[in-house]
Design a protein around this motif. Structure first.
Motif, PDB file in Angstrom:
ATOM      1  N   TRP A 316       0.804  -1.225   0.000  1.00  0.00           N
ATOM      2  CA  TRP A 316       0.000   0.000   0.000  1.00  0.00           C
ATOM      3  C   TRP A 316       0.836   1.274   0.000  1.00  0.00           C
ATOM      4  O   TRP A 316       0.287   2.374  -0.045  1.00  0.00           O
ATOM      5  N   ARG A 317       2.122   1.166   0.080  1.00  0.00           N
ATOM      6  CA  ARG A 317       2.950   2.357   0.185  1.00  0.00           C
ATOM      7  C   ARG A 317       2.702   3.288  -1.007  1.00  0.00           C
ATOM      8  O   ARG A 317       2.704   2.858  -2.164  1.00  0.00           O
ATOM      9  N   GLY A 318       2.475   4.567  -0.723  1.00  0.00           N
ATOM     10  CA  GLY A 318       2.197   5.554  -1.757  1.00  0.00           C
ATOM     11  C   GLY A 318       0.723   5.739  -2.063  1.00  0.00           C
ATOM     12  O   GLY A 318       0.353   6.701  -2.757  1.00  0.00           O
ATOM     13  N   SER A 319      -0.144   4.837  -1.569  1.00  0.00           N
ATOM     14  CA  SER A 319      -1.586   4.983  -1.801  1.00  0.00           C
ATOM     15  C   SER A 319      -2.137   6.150  -0.996  1.00  0.00           C
ATOM     16  O   SER A 319      -1.619   6.516   0.063  1.00  0.00           O
ATOM     17  N   LEU A 320      -3.226   6.708  -1.486  1.00  0.00           N
ATOM     18  CA  LEU A 320      -3.946   7.760  -0.785  1.00  0.00           C
ATOM     19  C   LEU A 320      -5.140   7.126  -0.076  1.00  0.00           C
ATOM     20  O   LEU A 320      -5.989   6.492  -0.720  1.00  0.00           O
ATOM     21  N   PHE A 321      -5.209   7.275   1.244  1.00  0.00           N
ATOM     22  CA  PHE A 321      -6.301   6.714   2.028  1.00  0.00           C
ATOM     23  C   PHE A 321      -7.268   7.825   2.413  1.00  0.00           C
ATOM     24  O   PHE A 321      -6.862   8.891   2.875  1.00  0.00           O
ATOM     25  N   VAL A 322      -8.571   7.534   2.241  1.00  0.00           N
ATOM     26  CA  VAL A 322      -9.638   8.500   2.482  1.00  0.00           C
ATOM     27  C   VAL A 322     -10.652   7.873   3.433  1.00  0.00           C
ATOM     28  O   VAL A 322     -11.119   6.747   3.190  1.00  0.00           O
ATOM     29  N   GLY A 323     -10.989   8.572   4.510  1.00  0.00           N
ATOM     30  CA  GLY A 323     -12.024   8.095   5.422  1.00  0.00           C
ATOM     31  C   GLY A 323     -13.389   8.586   4.994  1.00  0.00           C
ATOM     32  O   GLY A 323     -13.529   9.633   4.347  1.00  0.00           O
ATOM     33  N   ALA A 324     -14.426   7.827   5.363  1.00  0.00           N
ATOM     34  CA  ALA A 324     -15.798   8.215   5.038  1.00  0.00           C
ATOM     35  C   ALA A 324     -16.658   8.137   6.286  1.00  0.00           C
ATOM     36  O   ALA A 324     -16.577   7.177   7.057  1.00  0.00           O
ATOM     37  N   LEU A 325     -17.478   9.155   6.481  1.00  0.00           N
ATOM     38  CA  LEU A 325     -18.376   9.226   7.626  1.00  0.00           C
ATOM     39  C   LEU A 325     -19.663   8.453   7.345  1.00  0.00           C
ATOM     40  O   LEU A 325     -19.950   7.450   7.982  1.00  0.00           O
ATOM     41  N   LYS A 326     -20.427   8.874   6.371  1.00  0.00           N
ATOM     42  CA  LYS A 326     -21.709   8.222   6.080  1.00  0.00           C
ATOM     43  C   LYS A 326     -21.517   6.761   5.695  1.00  0.00           C
ATOM     44  O   LYS A 326     -22.218   5.881   6.202  1.00  0.00           O
ATOM     45  N   ASP A 327     -20.578   6.485   4.817  1.00  0.00           N
ATOM     46  CA  ASP A 327     -20.391   5.111   4.340  1.00  0.00           C
ATOM     47  C   ASP A 327     -19.528   4.262   5.264  1.00  0.00           C
ATOM     48  O   ASP A 327     -19.365   3.067   5.032  1.00  0.00           O
ATOM     49  N   GLN A 328     -18.945   4.881   6.298  1.00  0.00           N
ATOM     50  CA  GLN A 328     -18.223   4.149   7.343  1.00  0.00           C
ATOM     51  C   GLN A 328     -17.185   3.184   6.744  1.00  0.00           C
ATOM     52  O   GLN A 328     -17.178   1.986   7.024  1.00  0.00           O
ATOM     53  N   LEU A 329     -16.271   3.753   5.961  1.00  0.00           N
ATOM     54  CA  LEU A 329     -15.259   2.937   5.313  1.00  0.00           C
ATOM     55  C   LEU A 329     -13.996   3.751   5.095  1.00  0.00           C
ATOM     56  O   LEU A 329     -13.958   4.958   5.332  1.00  0.00           O
ATOM     57  N   ILE A 330     -12.948   3.055   4.671  1.00  0.00           N
ATOM     58  CA  ILE A 330     -11.721   3.704   4.219  1.00  0.00           C
ATOM     59  C   ILE A 330     -11.518   3.323   2.763  1.00  0.00           C
ATOM     60  O   ILE A 330     -11.532   2.138   2.406  1.00  0.00           O
ATOM     61  N   ALA A 331     -11.365   4.320   1.902  1.00  0.00           N
ATOM     62  CA  ALA A 331     -11.093   4.081   0.486  1.00  0.00           C
ATOM     63  C   ALA A 331      -9.589   4.197   0.244  1.00  0.00           C
ATOM     64  O   ALA A 331      -8.964   5.169   0.665  1.00  0.00           O
ATOM     65  N   ARG A 332      -9.033   3.180  -0.409  1.00  0.00           N
ATOM     66  CA  ARG A 332      -7.616   3.227  -0.795  1.00  0.00           C
ATOM     67  C   ARG A 332      -7.540   3.568  -2.276  1.00  0.00           C
ATOM     68  O   ARG A 332      -8.045   2.834  -3.127  1.00  0.00           O
ATOM     69  N   LEU A 333      -6.927   4.699  -2.590  1.00  0.00           N
ATOM     70  CA  LEU A 333      -6.827   5.176  -3.961  1.00  0.00           C
ATOM     71  C   LEU A 333      -5.393   5.051  -4.442  1.00  0.00           C
ATOM     72  O   LEU A 333      -4.457   5.477  -3.747  1.00  0.00           O
ATOM     73  N   GLU A 334      -5.208   4.474  -5.615  1.00  0.00           N
ATOM     74  CA  GLU A 334      -3.891   4.444  -6.236  1.00  0.00           C
ATOM     75  C   GLU A 334      -3.746   5.677  -7.119  1.00  0.00           C
ATOM     76  O   GLU A 334      -4.645   6.009  -7.896  1.00  0.00           O
ATOM     77  N   VAL A 335      -2.618   6.364  -6.970  1.00  0.00           N
ATOM     78  CA  VAL A 335      -2.387   7.631  -7.646  1.00  0.00           C
ATOM     79  C   VAL A 335      -1.180   7.502  -8.561  1.00  0.00           C
ATOM     80  O   VAL A 335      -0.125   7.002  -8.157  1.00  0.00           O
ATOM     81  N   GLU A 336      -1.336   7.951  -9.794  1.00  0.00           N
ATOM     82  CA  GLU A 336      -0.229   7.966 -10.754  1.00  0.00           C
ATOM     83  C   GLU A 336      -0.225   9.304 -11.485  1.00  0.00           C
ATOM     84  O   GLU A 336      -1.240   9.696 -12.070  1.00  0.00           O
ATOM     85  N   ASN A 337       0.881  10.008 -11.413  1.00  0.00           N
ATOM     86  CA  ASN A 337       1.049  11.281 -12.128  1.00  0.00           C
ATOM     87  C   ASN A 337      -0.093  12.258 -11.861  1.00  0.00           C
ATOM     88  O   ASN A 337      -0.618  12.911 -12.770  1.00  0.00           O
ATOM     89  N   GLY A 338      -0.476  12.341 -10.599  1.00  0.00           N
ATOM     90  CA  GLY A 338      -1.496  13.303 -10.210  1.00  0.00           C
ATOM     91  C   GLY A 338      -2.918  12.888 -10.503  1.00  0.00           C
ATOM     92  O   GLY A 338      -3.834  13.699 -10.337  1.00  0.00           O
ATOM     93  N   GLU A 339      -3.122  11.637 -10.908  1.00  0.00           N
ATOM     94  CA  GLU A 339      -4.472  11.153 -11.199  1.00  0.00           C
ATOM     95  C   GLU A 339      -4.794   9.926 -10.362  1.00  0.00           C
ATOM     96  O   GLU A 339      -3.916   9.120 -10.059  1.00  0.00           O
TER      97      GLU A 339
END
Length: 383
Positions: A316-339
């Motif tokens: 997971w190193r380098g991934s962007l992790f996002v917390g969610a209140l309503k959906d009660q989850l953590i989203a792991r986003l893979e990012v490449e070149n700003g996208e």
């Protein structure tokens, strides 16, 4: 939404409490699997009331803000906690209270932290960011030299959309994110702090290279405008750039990379709709307004975010992790070149409303839960 016991919470001088923190039983450790990766979630600190911001000190202990106005110093082993005195007075109403907390990069020499809060004043409250030094002596802890370095000057009633995150940048400046306070048009007013990202020096002065540093076109501390309610912000380690995460209305939650002087559209453009179902503004795009890096529709009600820099879960190193209140989850986003190129959803509905995410010194990733019986949890590798 949490019940508010008092509209104004004042810190009581000298009322320091040393209490036993809940020990972590083996049952508080749970294995999970996602995308072929096995990871472990462990409850580290329990019995917290709506924890908001938290961060780690160099000795492994940590500071935690409870939204109703308390700050705790928790020992590295999680067994004891001390209530920190000297916390600024806050107006804890609705989404407001004692909010973000970040240990300064130079804490080892300065003893300095940053915090954000809903600051009371004539007309109601507005978001503010302050710096302070943490003074420790025996079994006591206190904030001293508390200094507001940026604030929303226009105070208003109501408890919505305070933001807020404080983010020290690699160049020594500090970003503060502000919500529109439930009044969308304020986000398009260059003479109003609401719905903007501010950038100041660590002492609150204006950086010479701010886009409106001369104050002619907009307030000199404004970095970007047109934001609805930014509750997540983080510096991308590989670029040093600020990324932000904001609530949409009915859909339209956004990730942005705010650039100097640019307008991110709220409420002129949005990928969401009003709660009534009506279209927001002119649609999803218009000349002069920036597009998000990523958006969600329907909304997940996003909160904190962090780029993972540890090695406890090396995949997971380098991934962007996002917390969610309503959906009660953590989203792991893979990012490449700003996208954002992919999204994976972790632990949906298993721990409650996710508020803040932080990298820990030992290479793990921690998160807090926005609950009356809230807690801090650690994500590590397989058991």
């Amino acid at each position: 939404m949490r019940a508010v016991l008092s509209s104004v919470v004042a810190n009581v001088a000298g009322a320091l409490a040393l209490t036993a923190a809940t020990l972590v039983p083996a049952s508080a450790q749970t294995a999970h699997e996602a995308g072929g990766v096995t990871f472990t979630v462990t409850r580290m600190v329990a019995d917290l009331s709506y924890p908001w911001g938290f961060d780690f000190l160099p000795d492994g202990s940590l500071l935690v803000n409870e939204v109703e106005g308390r700050m705790w110093l928790v020992s590295a082993d999680g067994k004891t906690r001390i209530e920190v005195a000297g916390v600024p007075r806050v107006r804890a109403v609705g989404q407001g209270g004692l909010l973000d907390l970040v240990v300064a990069p130079d804490f080892a020499t300065s003893g300095r932290i940053y915090l954000t809060f809903s600051e009371p004043g004539p007309g109601g409250a507005g978001t503010a960011a302050a710096t302070a030094r943490l003074a420790r002596e025996g079994d006591t802890a206190r904030l001293v030299d508390v200094t507001v370095i940026a604030r929303m000057e226009k105070k208003t009633a109501g408890g919505r959309h305070f933001g807020s995150r404080v983010v020290p940048a690699p160049d020594g400046t500090v970003f503060l994110t502000l919500g529109d306070r439930g009044d969308a048009d304020r986000a398009q007013d260059p003479r109003d702090h609401a719905g903007s990202v501010l950038r100041v020096n660590a002492d609150g002065s204006i950086p010479a290279d701010n886009p409106f540093a001369d104050g002619v076109e907009a307030l000199p501390e404004i970095w970007s405008t047109g934001h609805r309610n930014i509750q997540g912000a983080a510096i991308e380690p590989s670029t040093g750039l600020l990324w932000t995460l904001e609530h949409g209305a009915r859909g339209g939650d956004e990730i942005n990379r705010p650039e100097a002087g640019k307008n991110y559209g709220w409420p002129v453009i949005s990928y969401g709709r009003h709660y009534s179902g009506l279209r927001i503004g002119v649609g999803t795009e218009a000349e002069g307004y920036e597009q998000p890096v990523h958006y969600w529709d329907p909304s997940i009600a996003p909160s904190g975010m962090a780029f993972y820099t540890g090695d406890a879960v090396p995949q997971w190193r380098g991934s962007l992790f996002v917390g969610a209140l309503k959906d009660q989850l953590i989203a792991r986003l893979e990012v490449e070149n700003g996208e954002v190129v992919s999204e994976e959803r972790l632990i949906p509905g298993e721990y409650g409303r996710i508020r803040t995410l932080r990298n820990a010194p030992d290479g793990t990733l921690w998160f807090s839960t926005d609950e009356g019986d809230g807690a801090l949890y650690r994500i590590s590798g397989a058991l």
